[in-house]
Write a protein that holds these residues in place. Structure first.
Motif, mmCIF file in Angstrom:
data_model
loop_
_atom_site.group_PDB
_atom_site.id
_atom_site.type_symbol
_atom_site.label_atom_id
_atom_site.label_comp_id
_atom_site.label_asym_id
_atom_site.label_seq_id
_atom_site.Cartn_x
_atom_site.Cartn_y
_atom_site.Cartn_z
ATOM 1 N N HIS A 211 0.828 -1.196 0.000
ATOM 2 C CA HIS A 211 0.000 0.000 0.000
ATOM 3 C C HIS A 211 0.875 1.263 0.000
ATOM 4 N N ARG A 212 0.343 2.295 -0.547
ATOM 5 C CA ARG A 212 1.091 3.549 -0.642
ATOM 6 C C ARG A 212 1.371 4.105 0.749
ATOM 7 N N LYS A 213 2.639 4.340 1.015
ATOM 8 C CA LYS A 213 3.040 4.818 2.336
ATOM 9 C C LYS A 213 2.804 6.315 2.459
ATOM 10 N N ILE A 214 2.047 6.691 3.481
ATOM 11 C CA ILE A 214 1.772 8.108 3.720
ATOM 12 C C ILE A 214 2.941 8.720 4.486
ATOM 13 N N ARG A 215 3.432 9.831 4.005
ATOM 14 C CA ARG A 215 4.557 10.489 4.665
ATOM 15 C C ARG A 215 4.088 11.140 5.957
ATOM 16 N N ARG A 216 4.737 10.776 7.045
ATOM 17 C CA ARG A 216 4.375 11.303 8.355
ATOM 18 C C ARG A 216 4.975 12.690 8.550
ATOM 19 N N THR A 217 4.201 13.577 9.126
ATOM 20 C CA THR A 217 4.675 14.949 9.358
ATOM 21 C C THR A 217 4.247 15.417 10.742
ATOM 22 N N ALA A 218 4.927 16.449 11.200
ATOM 23 C CA ALA A 218 4.605 17.032 12.504
ATOM 24 C C ALA A 218 3.320 17.842 12.423
ATOM 25 N N MET A 219 2.674 18.019 13.564
ATOM 26 C CA MET A 219 1.484 18.865 13.637
ATOM 27 C C MET A 219 1.889 20.339 13.690
ATOM 28 N N SER A 220 1.049 21.166 13.153
ATOM 29 C CA SER A 220 1.286 22.608 13.269
ATOM 30 C C SER A 220 0.962 23.042 14.697
ATOM 31 N N LEU A 221 1.284 24.290 15.032
ATOM 32 C CA LEU A 221 0.994 24.787 16.373
ATOM 33 C C LEU A 221 -0.500 24.839 16.627
ATOM 34 N N VAL A 222 -1.273 25.226 15.633
ATOM 35 C CA VAL A 222 -2.733 25.281 15.777
ATOM 36 C C VAL A 222 -3.291 23.889 16.048
ATOM 37 N N GLU A 223 -2.804 22.891 15.327
ATOM 38 C CA GLU A 223 -3.273 21.507 15.543
ATOM 39 C C GLU A 223 -2.899 21.027 16.930
ATOM 40 N N GLN A 224 -1.715 21.370 17.408
ATOM 41 C CA GLN A 224 -1.311 20.972 18.757
ATOM 42 C C GLN A 224 -2.196 21.636 19.816
ATOM 43 N N GLN A 225 -2.563 22.889 19.581
ATOM 44 C CA GLN A 225 -3.455 23.582 20.518
ATOM 45 C C GLN A 225 -4.825 22.910 20.580
ATOM 46 N N LYS A 383 4.234 28.769 25.665
ATOM 47 C CA LYS A 383 2.902 29.128 26.154
ATOM 48 C C LYS A 383 1.980 27.916 26.211
ATOM 49 N N LEU A 384 2.106 27.011 25.236
ATOM 50 C CA LEU A 384 1.238 25.830 25.174
ATOM 51 C C LEU A 384 1.654 24.767 26.186
ATOM 52 N N TYR A 385 2.962 24.499 26.299
ATOM 53 C CA TYR A 385 3.431 23.393 27.147
ATOM 54 C C TYR A 385 4.111 23.870 28.432
ATOM 55 N N ASN A 386 4.182 25.185 28.649
ATOM 56 C CA ASN A 386 4.879 25.753 29.814
ATOM 57 C C ASN A 386 6.329 25.249 29.847
ATOM 58 N N ASN A 387 6.714 24.587 30.922
ATOM 59 C CA ASN A 387 8.105 24.126 31.045
ATOM 60 C C ASN A 387 8.229 22.590 30.997
#
Length: 392
Positions: A211-225, A383-387
């Motif tokens: 099956h076609r392998k989907i390239r994995r990518t990081a989430m944007s800041l908005v998606e992480q929020q 701001k999102l994850y503090n420390n």
């Protein structure tokens, strides 16, 4: 001279006839004795009815029967790579032994109900015993999850190429199903070597298209929020599993092995027990806030697994969280990509990020796991994850 020659010739012919008659009588008597002996010896010899005579005649044509120097008779055959010897005083008794051995073997084969699934499990136990425990568990899981539901109680001797190919064709789609194809092929090859099947079916199989392998990518800041907002609705253990993956960048198997006893509060490091590649087993920096968060949400003792649900449960629940957060085309492993990218924007050096993620080389960290995102900033991550991320 001619008369004397004729007389001697006549006397010689008479003697030849007498000797021939004597030999014929001796042979007739011996045959009669053998026939009588076969009739009297009921259970231990061959009867002389018409059916048995045919069997004796066919048995007499058996190859690998030898007359030994000591006068006994010997039969040799090879079975499953081993030589089997049968010895008897006479050829008739040897033929009887051969007959009994074949009948016993036939009964044994009929009695033994070796299914293809049982053979796969036996193959795993005997021929894959040198594998790591985790690999053996994967093989066994594949046999029980994919092979058993398809073949069920099918006897291994009834397995054919068409049936196996249908199973192979059904394996398209999932990564684990590719391992199922390799498992079946290896088990069939060994079955042919061990003479459990008559044909080498493994060489006839056509591998399904990957099956076609989907390239994995990081989430944007908005998606992480959005992810962090939705995550608050779930149980503490699920929240900690996702946060642990994002902050420490661990693989699923590494996260599942984590215990509170792996944290060294003096050195501010945590032991990640990895086995995938060189450098995967590592001790990485951890922040005070992350240590406090892990301790406050612990539901088990220090020496017990911190995350106690089934690994597949976490894989499934993250998809549910993604759907609620309206994040598309992401998997649990994308959290590891997100960690690698976040470390870059937090200003971590390349060597630090490589060791932090447990990669064998920096190229893997930079080229595969680090994905540039337009909206990610250092201030936004703090701001999102503090420390929760460590500082160097």
């Amino acid at each position: 001279m001619d008369k004397e020659f004729a007389k001697n010739l006549s006397e010689g012919l008479i003697k030849i006839i007498e000797i021939s008659k004597w030999l014929f009588d001796c042979t007739y008597i011996e045959i009669g004795r053998n026939a009588k002996k076969w009739q009297e010896d009921g259970n231990n010899t061959i009867a002389i009815d018409s059916k048995s005579k045919m069997e004796v005649e066919s048995m007499a044509k058996i190859k690998n029967i030898y007359h030994r120097a000591d006068g006994r008779w010997e039969y040799v055959k090879t079975q499953n790579g081993y030589k089997i010897y049968l010895i008897a005083g006479t050829k008739e008794k040897l033929i009887q032994k051969i007959r009994e051995e074949k009948q016993n073997h036939k009964r044994q084969v009929q009695k033994e109900t070796l299914t293809f699934v049982k053979w796969c499990l036996r193959w795993l136990e005997v021929y894959k015993q040198d594998l790591r425990t985790s690999s053996q568990k994967r093989y066994k899981q594949i046999i029980l999850k994919y092979i058993q539901p398809f073949f069920k109680e099918t006897a291994i001797k009834k397995i054919n190429q068409e049936q196996v190919q249908k199973f192979v064709n059904s394996l398209v789609g999932e990564r684990n199903k590719e391992y199922a194809f390799l498992t079946v092929r290896q088990a069939l090859r060994q079955a042919f070597i061990n003479k459990k099947i008559n044909e080498d079916i493994s060489s006839m199989l056509v591998k399904p298209k990957r099956h076609r392998k989907i390239r994995r990518t990081a989430m944007s800041l908005v998606e992480q929020q959005e992810l962090m907002k939705v995550l608050k609705e779930y149980a503490p253990n699920v929240q900690m599993f996702i946060l642990f993956s994002v902050i420490l960048g661990t693989r699923r198997s590494e996260t599942m092995r984590f215990k509170l006893s792996d944290i060294n509060e003096l050195t501010k490091r945590v032991h990640i027990r990895g086995t995938k590649s060189y450098g995967a087993d590592r001790n990485i920096k951890i922040s005070d806030d992350m240590i406090t968060l892990l301790k406050n949400n612990a539901e088990r003792s220090e020496n017990e697994s911190y995350f106690y649900f089934n690994p597949d449960y976490y894989t499934k629940i993250i998809q549910e969280i993604y759907n609620k957060a309206k994040i598309r085309d992401k998997t649990l492993h994308d959290l590891r990509h997100t960690c690698a990218t976040n470390l870059l924007y937090l200003g971590m050096p390349d060597k630090f990020r490589q060791q932090y993620l447990g990669h064998a080389n920096i190229a893997m960290t930079n080229d595969v796991y680090t994905n540039l995102q337009d909206d990610i900033t250092k201030d936004g991550l703090i701001k999102l994850y503090n420390n929760l991320y460590p500082k160097i």
